[in-house]
Design a protein around this motif. Structure first.
Motif, PDB file in Angstrom:
ATOM      1  N   GLN A  89      23.313 -81.683 -18.103  1.00  0.00           N
ATOM      2  CA  GLN A  89      21.903 -81.617 -17.720  1.00  0.00           C
ATOM      3  C   GLN A  89      20.992 -82.086 -18.853  1.00  0.00           C
ATOM      4  O   GLN A  89      19.967 -82.714 -18.604  1.00  0.00           O
ATOM      5  CB  GLN A  89      21.530 -80.194 -17.302  1.00  0.00           C
ATOM      6  CG  GLN A  89      20.127 -80.064 -16.720  1.00  0.00           C
ATOM      7  CD  GLN A  89      19.923 -80.962 -15.523  1.00  0.00           C
ATOM      8  OE1 GLN A  89      20.823 -81.160 -14.717  1.00  0.00           O
ATOM      9  NE2 GLN A  89      18.731 -81.533 -15.408  1.00  0.00           N
ATOM     10  N   ILE A  90      21.379 -81.786 -20.083  1.00  0.00           N
ATOM     11  CA  ILE A  90      20.593 -82.281 -21.226  1.00  0.00           C
ATOM     12  C   ILE A  90      20.565 -83.805 -21.201  1.00  0.00           C
ATOM     13  O   ILE A  90      19.495 -84.430 -21.359  1.00  0.00           O
ATOM     14  CB  ILE A  90      21.189 -81.766 -22.550  1.00  0.00           C
ATOM     15  CG1 ILE A  90      20.975 -80.255 -22.665  1.00  0.00           C
ATOM     16  CG2 ILE A  90      20.557 -82.490 -23.736  1.00  0.00           C
ATOM     17  CD1 ILE A  90      21.666 -79.623 -23.863  1.00  0.00           C
ATOM     18  N   ILE A 129      12.171 -85.845 -21.541  1.00  0.00           N
ATOM     19  CA  ILE A 129      12.944 -85.998 -22.776  1.00  0.00           C
ATOM     20  C   ILE A 129      12.841 -84.751 -23.645  1.00  0.00           C
ATOM     21  O   ILE A 129      13.856 -84.238 -24.143  1.00  0.00           O
ATOM     22  CB  ILE A 129      12.462 -87.239 -23.555  1.00  0.00           C
ATOM     23  CG1 ILE A 129      12.771 -88.511 -22.757  1.00  0.00           C
ATOM     24  CG2 ILE A 129      13.127 -87.303 -24.929  1.00  0.00           C
ATOM     25  CD1 ILE A 129      12.156 -89.765 -23.341  1.00  0.00           C
ATOM     26  N   VAL A 130      11.623 -84.250 -23.821  1.00  0.00           N
ATOM     27  CA  VAL A 130      11.433 -83.050 -24.647  1.00  0.00           C
ATOM     28  C   VAL A 130      12.120 -81.850 -24.002  1.00  0.00           C
ATOM     29  O   VAL A 130      12.742 -81.029 -24.685  1.00  0.00           O
ATOM     30  CB  VAL A 130       9.932 -82.766 -24.848  1.00  0.00           C
ATOM     31  CG1 VAL A 130       9.730 -81.457 -25.608  1.00  0.00           C
ATOM     32  CG2 VAL A 130       9.275 -83.914 -25.606  1.00  0.00           C
ATOM     33  N   ALA A 131      12.045 -81.745 -22.666  1.00  0.00           N
ATOM     34  CA  ALA A 131      12.703 -80.644 -21.964  1.00  0.00           C
ATOM     35  C   ALA A 131      14.219 -80.692 -22.140  1.00  0.00           C
ATOM     36  O   ALA A 131      14.889 -79.657 -22.102  1.00  0.00           O
ATOM     37  CB  ALA A 131      12.343 -80.678 -20.480  1.00  0.00           C
ATOM     38  N   GLY A 132      14.765 -81.894 -22.323  1.00  0.00           N
ATOM     39  CA  GLY A 132      16.194 -82.012 -22.556  1.00  0.00           C
ATOM     40  C   GLY A 132      16.581 -81.639 -23.978  1.00  0.00           C
ATOM     41  O   GLY A 132      17.608 -80.986 -24.211  1.00  0.00           O
ATOM     42  N   ILE A 133      15.744 -82.019 -24.923  1.00  0.00           N
ATOM     43  CA  ILE A 133      16.041 -81.722 -26.327  1.00  0.00           C
ATOM     44  C   ILE A 133      15.907 -80.229 -26.619  1.00  0.00           C
ATOM     45  O   ILE A 133      16.674 -79.656 -27.397  1.00  0.00           O
ATOM     46  CB  ILE A 133      15.099 -82.539 -27.242  1.00  0.00           C
ATOM     47  CG1 ILE A 133      15.376 -84.032 -27.060  1.00  0.00           C
ATOM     48  CG2 ILE A 133      15.289 -82.140 -28.707  1.00  0.00           C
ATOM     49  CD1 ILE A 133      14.404 -84.927 -27.787  1.00  0.00           C
ATOM     50  N   PHE A 134      14.930 -79.585 -25.969  1.00  0.00           N
ATOM     51  CA  PHE A 134      14.706 -78.145 -26.145  1.00  0.00           C
ATOM     52  C   PHE A 134      15.086 -77.424 -24.849  1.00  0.00           C
ATOM     53  O   PHE A 134      14.306 -77.399 -23.899  1.00  0.00           O
ATOM     54  CB  PHE A 134      13.238 -77.873 -26.490  1.00  0.00           C
ATOM     55  CG  PHE A 134      12.789 -78.474 -27.791  1.00  0.00           C
ATOM     56  CD1 PHE A 134      12.859 -77.741 -28.964  1.00  0.00           C
ATOM     57  CD2 PHE A 134      12.312 -79.783 -27.845  1.00  0.00           C
ATOM     58  CE1 PHE A 134      12.449 -78.291 -30.177  1.00  0.00           C
ATOM     59  CE2 PHE A 134      11.901 -80.344 -29.045  1.00  0.00           C
ATOM     60  CZ  PHE A 134      11.979 -79.602 -30.210  1.00  0.00           C
ATOM     61  N   HIS A 160      10.322 -75.936 -24.172  1.00  0.00           N
ATOM     62  CA  HIS A 160      10.896 -76.450 -22.936  1.00  0.00           C
ATOM     63  C   HIS A 160       9.945 -76.228 -21.763  1.00  0.00           C
ATOM     64  O   HIS A 160       9.697 -77.156 -20.973  1.00  0.00           O
ATOM     65  CB  HIS A 160      12.238 -75.766 -22.644  1.00  0.00           C
ATOM     66  CG  HIS A 160      12.815 -76.146 -21.308  1.00  0.00           C
ATOM     67  ND1 HIS A 160      13.646 -77.231 -21.151  1.00  0.00           N
ATOM     68  CD2 HIS A 160      12.654 -75.593 -20.073  1.00  0.00           C
ATOM     69  CE1 HIS A 160      13.980 -77.340 -19.870  1.00  0.00           C
ATOM     70  NE2 HIS A 160      13.390 -76.357 -19.201  1.00  0.00           N
ATOM     71  N   MET A 161       9.410 -75.031 -21.647  1.00  0.00           N
ATOM     72  CA  MET A 161       8.517 -74.718 -20.540  1.00  0.00           C
ATOM     73  C   MET A 161       7.250 -75.568 -20.591  1.00  0.00           C
ATOM     74  O   MET A 161       6.775 -76.060 -19.557  1.00  0.00           O
ATOM     75  CB  MET A 161       8.150 -73.233 -20.547  1.00  0.00           C
ATOM     76  CG  MET A 161       7.224 -72.823 -19.401  1.00  0.00           C
ATOM     77  SD  MET A 161       6.976 -71.029 -19.283  1.00  0.00           S
ATOM     78  CE  MET A 161       8.603 -70.521 -18.727  1.00  0.00           C
TER      79      MET A 161
END
Length: 240
Positions: A89-90, A129-134, A160-161
């Motif tokens: 998922q990341i 992208i940021v949601a995947g990294i965090f 993430h949120m």
């Protein structure tokens, strides 16, 4: 004796005329080459952007139905980033985010998305992208072994949120803003419906009510599908 000179002058004039014509044609040929290159580049970027939704949805559904302990009525798709298989998922978040950024660039080059279409699509891609990294925080018994209680918000989870919320809001705004380009049509109405579905799903999930994650996923799926088809329509318009 004057004849060779006359012929030489005539020949020289013809050669100069030919060079003059070629000189005018070269810039035209160069311009045509640039236009053709741009025409080829635009569909590639837009096509990349249109691949994001199918990839993200397919991977999300496959994991949601196969990952042990995952329940879409209780767990948001973001929680699939946790556990031993969380890398899937990341990778999905990061890859589809990059594809969405490509779509934003393609929409900007096509010139049919207005000023805000590419910007909103870019915000969506950056948020993914940021949601995947965090990754999201664990909770509600996922991954397996986690206490069946709401997870504690960590700094990573907060990022993430925030990133996911930015992405969702950009998607909703895209439906409303780009829907105006189809004003008076059923497609514009469909865009408003999809945007409303995501807004309701997001609010439902944020409230902690039962079934919230599922409602949010349905809203994301509908909205992202509308965005993808809209990109196709705008891309077609750019080639007319």
């Amino acid at each position: 004796m004057a004849l060779p000179v006359t012929l030489s002058l005539v020949t020289a004039c013809r050669e100069l005329s030919l060079l003059w014509c070629l000189g005018g044609a070269i810039p035209k040929i160069a311009d045509m080459t640039i236009v053709e290159a741009r025409t080829r580049r635009r569909p590639l970027l837009l096509t990349a952007g249109m691949l994001a939704a199918p990839i993200w949805i397919l991977l999300a559904v496959t994991q949601a139905t196969t990952r042990t302990g995952f329940d879409l009525t209780r767990h948001p798709i973001s929680m699939l980033s946790l556990g031993d298989l969380g890398w899937i998922q990341i990778s999905s978040f990061v890859a589809t985010g990059l594809l969405t950024l490509c779509g934003a660039a393609g929409l900007r080059h096509a010139g049919t998305g207005g000023a805000w279409g590419p910007r909103l699509l870019g915000l969506q891609g950056a948020g993914l992208i940021v949601a995947g990294i965090f990754p999201a925080d664990p909770g509600f018994a996922f991954p397996p072994g986690t206490p069946d209680v709401p997870g504690t918000m960590s700094s990573v989870g907060a990022v993430h949120m925030a990133a996911a919320s930015m992405s969702f809001l950009a998607m909703i705004a895209f439906c409303l803003v780009l829907g105006r380009r189809f004003s008076g049509t059923s497609w514009a109405f469909a865009g408003r419906i999809c945007g409303a579905m995501l807004a309701v799903g997001l609010g439902w999930a944020m409230s902690g009510a039962a079934g919230g994650p599922l409602a949010m996923f349905v809203g994301v799926t509908a909205t992202w599908t509308w965005i993808t088809v809209t990109m196709f329509k705008l891309g077609q318009a750019a080639r007319v």
